[in-house]
Design a protein around this motif. Structure first.
Motif, PDB file in Angstrom:
ATOM      1  N   CYS A 642      17.658   4.815   4.028  1.00  0.00           N
ATOM      2  CA  CYS A 642      16.564   3.884   3.707  1.00  0.00           C
ATOM      3  C   CYS A 642      15.206   4.573   3.695  1.00  0.00           C
ATOM      4  N   LEU A 643      15.152   5.824   4.139  1.00  0.00           N
ATOM      5  CA  LEU A 643      13.850   6.468   4.238  1.00  0.00           C
ATOM      6  C   LEU A 643      13.208   6.659   2.873  1.00  0.00           C
ATOM      7  N   ILE A 644      14.008   6.986   1.850  1.00  0.00           N
ATOM      8  CA  ILE A 644      13.435   7.171   0.513  1.00  0.00           C
ATOM      9  C   ILE A 644      12.925   5.847  -0.041  1.00  0.00           C
ATOM     10  N   GLU A 645      13.617   4.755   0.257  1.00  0.00           N
ATOM     11  CA  GLU A 645      13.130   3.437  -0.177  1.00  0.00           C
ATOM     12  C   GLU A 645      11.855   3.053   0.583  1.00  0.00           C
ATOM     13  N   LEU A 646      11.802   3.410   1.863  1.00  0.00           N
ATOM     14  CA  LEU A 646      10.580   3.159   2.637  1.00  0.00           C
ATOM     15  C   LEU A 646       9.417   3.945   2.055  1.00  0.00           C
ATOM     16  N   CYS A 647       9.673   5.156   1.636  1.00  0.00           N
ATOM     17  CA  CYS A 647       8.635   5.985   1.028  1.00  0.00           C
ATOM     18  C   CYS A 647       8.127   5.351  -0.266  1.00  0.00           C
ATOM     19  N   ILE A 648       9.056   4.874  -1.104  1.00  0.00           N
ATOM     20  CA  ILE A 648       8.659   4.232  -2.367  1.00  0.00           C
ATOM     21  C   ILE A 648       7.845   2.972  -2.093  1.00  0.00           C
ATOM     22  N   GLN A 649       8.327   2.153  -1.154  1.00  0.00           N
ATOM     23  CA  GLN A 649       7.640   0.896  -0.819  1.00  0.00           C
ATOM     24  C   GLN A 649       6.226   1.171  -0.303  1.00  0.00           C
ATOM     25  N   LEU A 650       6.113   2.125   0.612  1.00  0.00           N
ATOM     26  CA  LEU A 650       4.820   2.434   1.211  1.00  0.00           C
ATOM     27  C   LEU A 650       3.855   3.005   0.184  1.00  0.00           C
ATOM     28  N   SER A 651       4.322   3.918  -0.646  1.00  0.00           N
ATOM     29  CA  SER A 651       3.431   4.573  -1.603  1.00  0.00           C
ATOM     30  C   SER A 651       2.922   3.606  -2.657  1.00  0.00           C
ATOM     31  N   ILE A 652       3.779   2.750  -3.181  1.00  0.00           N
ATOM     32  CA  ILE A 652       3.348   1.831  -4.238  1.00  0.00           C
ATOM     33  C   ILE A 652       2.382   0.787  -3.689  1.00  0.00           C
ATOM     34  N   ILE A 653       2.662   0.237  -2.501  1.00  0.00           N
ATOM     35  CA  ILE A 653       1.761  -0.766  -1.933  1.00  0.00           C
ATOM     36  C   ILE A 653       0.412  -0.129  -1.572  1.00  0.00           C
ATOM     37  N   MET A 654       0.449   1.059  -0.991  1.00  0.00           N
ATOM     38  CA  MET A 654      -0.788   1.733  -0.607  1.00  0.00           C
ATOM     39  C   MET A 654      -1.620   2.089  -1.830  1.00  0.00           C
ATOM     40  N   LEU A 655      -1.000   2.725  -2.814  1.00  0.00           N
ATOM     41  CA  LEU A 655      -1.744   3.122  -4.011  1.00  0.00           C
ATOM     42  C   LEU A 655      -2.197   1.907  -4.802  1.00  0.00           C
ATOM     43  N   GLY A 656      -1.342   0.877  -4.873  1.00  0.00           N
ATOM     44  CA  GLY A 656      -1.720  -0.329  -5.608  1.00  0.00           C
ATOM     45  C   GLY A 656      -2.900  -1.042  -4.988  1.00  0.00           C
ATOM     46  N   LYS A 657      -2.896  -1.161  -3.650  1.00  0.00           N
ATOM     47  CA  LYS A 657      -4.020  -1.813  -2.971  1.00  0.00           C
ATOM     48  C   LYS A 657      -5.303  -1.018  -3.164  1.00  0.00           C
ATOM     49  N   GLN A 658      -5.203   0.313  -3.059  1.00  0.00           N
ATOM     50  CA  GLN A 658      -6.403   1.129  -3.208  1.00  0.00           C
ATOM     51  C   GLN A 658      -6.947   1.082  -4.630  1.00  0.00           C
ATOM     52  N   LEU A 659      -6.061   1.144  -5.605  1.00  0.00           N
ATOM     53  CA  LEU A 659      -6.520   1.196  -6.986  1.00  0.00           C
ATOM     54  C   LEU A 659      -7.008  -0.161  -7.465  1.00  0.00           C
ATOM     55  N   ILE A 660      -6.243  -1.196  -7.197  1.00  0.00           N
ATOM     56  CA  ILE A 660      -6.559  -2.525  -7.745  1.00  0.00           C
ATOM     57  C   ILE A 660      -7.549  -3.265  -6.859  1.00  0.00           C
ATOM     58  N   GLN A 661      -7.210  -3.388  -5.576  1.00  0.00           N
ATOM     59  CA  GLN A 661      -8.029  -4.231  -4.698  1.00  0.00           C
ATOM     60  C   GLN A 661      -9.309  -3.534  -4.263  1.00  0.00           C
ATOM     61  N   ASN A 662      -9.201  -2.295  -3.815  1.00  0.00           N
ATOM     62  CA  ASN A 662     -10.365  -1.616  -3.252  1.00  0.00           C
ATOM     63  C   ASN A 662     -11.319  -1.092  -4.310  1.00  0.00           C
TER      64      ASN A 662
END
Length: 977
Positions: A642-662
């Motif tokens: 599950c670590l690779i899925e955790l990495c995908i989940q974390l990276s997309i949410i983090m980058l998406g929040k920074q790019l779109i919201q912030n």
């Protein structure tokens, strides 16, 4: 009030507007503060016999003036206001105007006008000077400009205990030895990165500051009274007066209540001019824009001292914290890149990945779904296994320990920087015991919010304004504050008044948290059902890419849900805090921060917690799977874990929040609000010829259309959430600091540009620290240790690999690890209807494999958890305890080794106190010598008999001592040394 309403002088007054837009029309007095309001004047038909007629004020109405012109009798105006009537007697220049009855809408506008007049009259009584725009249209926008003269500034500065520079300067002790050499080398290397802003001529000297006192005015370096108090301090003083000035109408207290009641639209200090333009006049705002608020200067350091001078200490501390956080992301980004490169380099030598990708190792896996899924070879998941090794390798453990210590060092370094800034910004030192006046005024600074006052008013308490008529002129401010404190001691909201708000808070916060969990559960259901639906497809490529398709679409859906709920939670947190009815703004801000952080934390990390600790834990086993909705199996982790899925989940949410919201939201929303406000004003304002309107808009016009400043909570919140992404799950995504660094490089300039160009100038607020945000950061740092320990122990394969290599491997290598982690299942024991239909598998399958530690089918205890499972579980728990205690110990050690206050700053603070005492003693000694010389001269005159008795009495009165032995009541020529 400057009389701008007199006929024949309006156009002349407008033409004489200050060229800079920062002064009154005389181009001498500064505009320290601006009040803006919309007015509406209309006549309504009056029916005969109607009671209480009220006329409309004409465009040439008479107002109080301070520079000549017509002024109505004050007592007559007050009597008319108390009766609630305006009787038109004889209006010069408007013959034959009829007495008219106001409509309900006009009555509201008339009431607002009366409140404005009373409030502005009270401001005049407080010593402020006012200039107003003419109201020469039926409706429109008007401004009230406020100037604080020297008498008001000095009085309020003494009450507020504002530290001002004295004549004394002392030398700052420099570091010696190797530290001095390293500092000089660093300054030379970073010279191109320094912003081109004015610096202190002699950086080795510091001006001694002391709370302003009119009695000790001879101590201060007053070269020009107009520039002694800078613009930020002047606006702060005026704001304090505006906050405490009241009106009798509706018992409103301060400008906050008037704005809440729509009497005024806005109150704000002016920017120092335009930030760009053809003129060569340089001001601090333009300097900040050129050297700080442009993306082209992203590589330069921030001019923190200039930011503090222009925006105040609170905003200066925010940008100092953001700058330090960004600088600390550089080493963590470098280490994160090294860890990632280590995974890339060692991927070819990783034995478990080779075994999984080896086509000769025929690991026949059990079907991923019932009926429509076939058996499959483990080698088909080769790409997933190799990708998992990039983040799941021994270097990840080291990086987790490093980031835990990094967080501790960052917080310690911030405390040191905060103390250094406090010293240079004159925020250090304990204040001496103050007299009754200052104590009252300090209590008064904690002014109740307008909503709190409204709630008190609704309780209909009758003990308002007790003994207000007995106030004397000698201590009017103190008496008013005392009455206010006395009233609020009696008039306060009890727990029964707030109980409905607390109950609503508890229920709604619980509901919002459950809503976030429901959103995560909804995404889980989407993944399960979509995976099952795609498995039924007849297209081979669709069936082979089910996991990739489901994972990618689910993460995008989850990101959209997080962004939407984030905006909803921000509004809900503010509303919940408002219904609690906090008394002061500080209490309101702290409660809002806690609620917003709790809701946004749950919203941002709920799905990540699910993937890290819950996904794949409740699947069951072949023949006894766990189902949801009577036919859908719980989802499993990928073959690589599950670590690779955790990495995908974390990276997309983090980058998406920074790019779109912030970034996109932060840039786009203020511009849309500004455009909407401009269009609204243009639509509602009737197009009329305004002969008095100046050709060029003044600074108060330009600042009014800017977005009002609403606080630093959104700025801190997005950085705190990012800090959580960087520290909490960094074991699964070592590149998180890299993306955070790239975002913050843009974020610093984005926030700078917003403050300089998009927002009205905020009120300066003196703060010694960042407040509750430090506690939140510290809490996240401690929580990150625990979470990373569980991520390494539970989510990754680090512990199973160690256990196999040192406990089960025959040769001490990782050969055979994949076979060790796979259990056997007899396919004949599959439930009826779940076997694969029309299996196309090349071999006849008797046993299939699944990832778990269970007994084989030929064991007496078939499919029960094996001894290896319990051994690995014990190792996991032991690692969590060991990791947590080790990292916590190292963090405490780092905290102990790094002092909160730098040694040089501690010595400078002690030296400053000594210099201050010596300076006072020397000045008092000089003053005493001067007094003694006057006494001696007076005695000589008495002996010679050249002076009369009256002169001798006056001379003696000048030398009269106070009970404490200090000399008082001297004229200015005696006290200036």
């Amino acid at each position: 009030i400057i009389n701008n309403y007199m006929e024949g002088t309006q156009a002349e007054a407008r033409d004489k507007a200050s060229p800079s837009g920062l002064h009154f029309r005389d181009s001498k007095r500064k505009v320290d503060y601006v009040l803006a309001y919309h007015y509406r004047r209309r006549l309504a038909p009056h029916t005969p016999g109607a009671a209480s007629p009220e006329p409309r004020r004409g465009s040439a109405s008479v107002t109080p003036v301070s520079n000549g012109g017509t002024r109505k009798d004050h007592s007559e105006q007050q009597q008319q206001q108390d009766n609630g009537q305006r009787v038109l007697q004889e209006w010069p220049g408007l013959p034959g105007l009829e007495v008219l009855q106001l409509s309900p809408l006009d009555a509201v506008e008339e009431e607002k006008r009366l409140q404005r007049e009373e409030y502005e009259r009270n401001l005049l009584e407080a010593g402020l000077e006012i200039e107003k725009d003419p109201e020469n249209k039926s409706q429109g926008l008007s401004f009230v400009r406020i100037h604080a003269p020297w008498q008001v500034l000095s009085r309020e500065a003494e009450l507020l205990k504002i530290k001002m520079p004295t004549k004394k300067m002392y030398e700052i002790t420099e570091e010696k030895g190797i530290l001095k050499t390293l500092n000089e080398i660093w300054c030379k290397l970073t010279e191109p990165l320094q912003p081109q802003v004015p610096q202190q001529e002699n950086t080795k000297m510091k001006t001694l500051s002391y709370p302003f006192s009119r009695e000790k005015i001879y101590l201060y370096n007053i070269k020009d009274k107009d520039t002694f108090f800078d613009n930020a301090t002047r606006s702060r003083i005026v704001r304090e007066i505006l906050k405490r000035t009241s009106t009798k109408a509706r018992n409103s207290m301060g400008i906050g209540t008037l704005i809440a009641n729509n009497v005024y639209d806005a109150a704000y200090p002016l920017h120092d001019g335009e930030y760009e333009g053809q003129n060569d006049d340089m001001n601090e705002r333009k300097l900040l824009y050129q050297e700080w608020a442009r993306y082209g200067v992203f590589y330069k350091f921030q001019p923190i001292d200039l930011i503090r001078k222009y925006f105040g200490e609170k905003i200066g501390l925010y940008f100092a914290w953001l700058g330090l956080y960004t600088e600390f992301l550089i080493p963590s980004s470098v280490v994160g890149i090294i860890v990632f490169l280590y995974g890339c380099i060692t991927i070819e030598s990783d034995i478990p990945s080779k075994e999984m990708c080896d086509q000769h190792n025929a690991f026949t896996m059990c079907p991923l779904c019932d009926k429509f899924c076939d058996y499959w070879n483990l080698s088909s998941a080769c790409a997933t296994a190799r990708a998992s090794h990039l983040f799941d390798n021994p270097a990840t453990v080291f990086f987790s320990i490093f980031m835990a210590l990094w967080a501790t060092m960052f917080l310690e370094q911030w405390k040191r920087l905060q103390m250094r800034l406090s010293y240079f910004w004159d925020l250090t030192g304990l204040e001496e015991e103050e007299d009754f006046l200052f104590v009252c005024f300090w209590l008064f600074q904690e002014h109740p919010r307008p909503e709190y006052e409204t709630k008190l008013l609704q309780k209909k308490l009758k003990n308002k304004s007790t003994a207000t008529e007995n106030s004397n002129e000698f201590c009017n401010v103190c008496y008013f504050v005392y009455v206010f404190c006395l009233q609020n001691e009696k008039e306060k909201l009890t727990w029964s008044d707030r109980m409905p708000g607390y109950a609503a808070n508890f229920g709604l916060i619980l509901f919002m948290i459950m809503l976030a969990f429901s959103a995560v559960f909804g995404v889980i259901v989407y993944r399960i059902t979509t995976a099952a639906a795609l498995s039924y497809s007849t297209n081979e490529s669709t069936r082979s890419n089910v996991r990739v398709t489901v994972t990618a679409t689910a993460v995008i859906i989850n990101l959209v849900v997080v962004l939407i709920l984030d905006e909803i939670y921000g509004a809900v947190a503010k509303w919940l805090t408002e219904i609690e009815i906090p008394k002061t703004e500080k209490t309101f801000e702290e409660r809002l921060i806690l609620k917003a952080f709790l809701l946004k934390f749950v919203n941002s990390y709920a799905s990540i917690f699910y993937v890290a600790f819950f996904k794949g834990r409740f699947v069951g086993r072949p023949g006894r799977y766990v189902y949801v909705f009577e036919g859908y199996r719980m989802e499993e982790c990928a073959p690589g874990g599950c670590l690779i899925e955790l990495c995908i989940q974390l990276s997309i949410i983090m980058l998406g929040k920074q790019l779109i919201q912030n970034n996109l939201f932060e840039i786009g929303i203020p511009k849309l609000k500004k455009l909407f406000r401009k269009l609204k004003d243009e639509r509602t304002e009737i197009k009329e010829m305004d002969t008095n309107q100046s050709k060029d808009p003044q600074q108060w016009d330009l600042d009014y259309i800017l977005e009002p400043f609403t606080g630093l909570t959104p700025e801190y919140m997005e950085m705190i959430i990012q800090f959580g992404f960087v520290t909490l799950f960094v074991a699964s995504f070592p590149l998180a600091p890299v993306f955070a660094l790239l975002n913050n490089i843009i974020e610093v300039r984005l926030d700078a540009k917003k403050f300089v160009t998009e927002l009205r100038r905020p009120d300066t607020v003196r703060e010694k620290d960042i407040g509750i945000w430090y506690n939140i950061l510290s809490g996240i740092g401690k929580l990150s240790v625990i979470i990373n320990a569980f991520v390494i122990a539970v989510t990754s394969d680090f512990i199973p690999r160690l256990m196999y290599q040192y406990a089960y491997s025959q040769n001490g290598t990782m050969h055979g690890f994949i076979n060790h982690t796979l259990s056997y299942f007899n396919v004949t024991q599959l439930k009826a209807g779940t076997q694969p239909e029309n299996s196309l598998f090349a071999q006849e399958v008797s046993f299939c494999r699944f990832k778990d530690y269970r007994e084989p089918p030929w064991s007496p205890h078939q499919y029960e958890l094996s001894k290896q499972y319990w051994a690995v579980l014990s190792a996991r728990l032991a690692f969590v305890i060991l990791f947590q205690n080790l990292v916590m110990f190292l963090s405490v050690l780092v905290d102990w080794m790094i002092p909160d206050i730098p040694k040089d700053i501690s010595e400078q603070i002690k030296k400053e106190k000594t210099v201050l005492v010596d300076f006072f003693l020397r000045e008092e000694h000089e003053k005493l010598k001067l007094i003694e010389s006057f006494v001696a001269r007076d005695k000589r005159r008495r002996r010679s008999g050249t002076k009369s008795r009256r002169t001798r009495a006056a001379s003696f009165s000048q030398c009269q001592r106070s009970p404490k032995g200090s000399f008082t009541s001297f004229s200015s020529q005696h006290t200036v040394v």
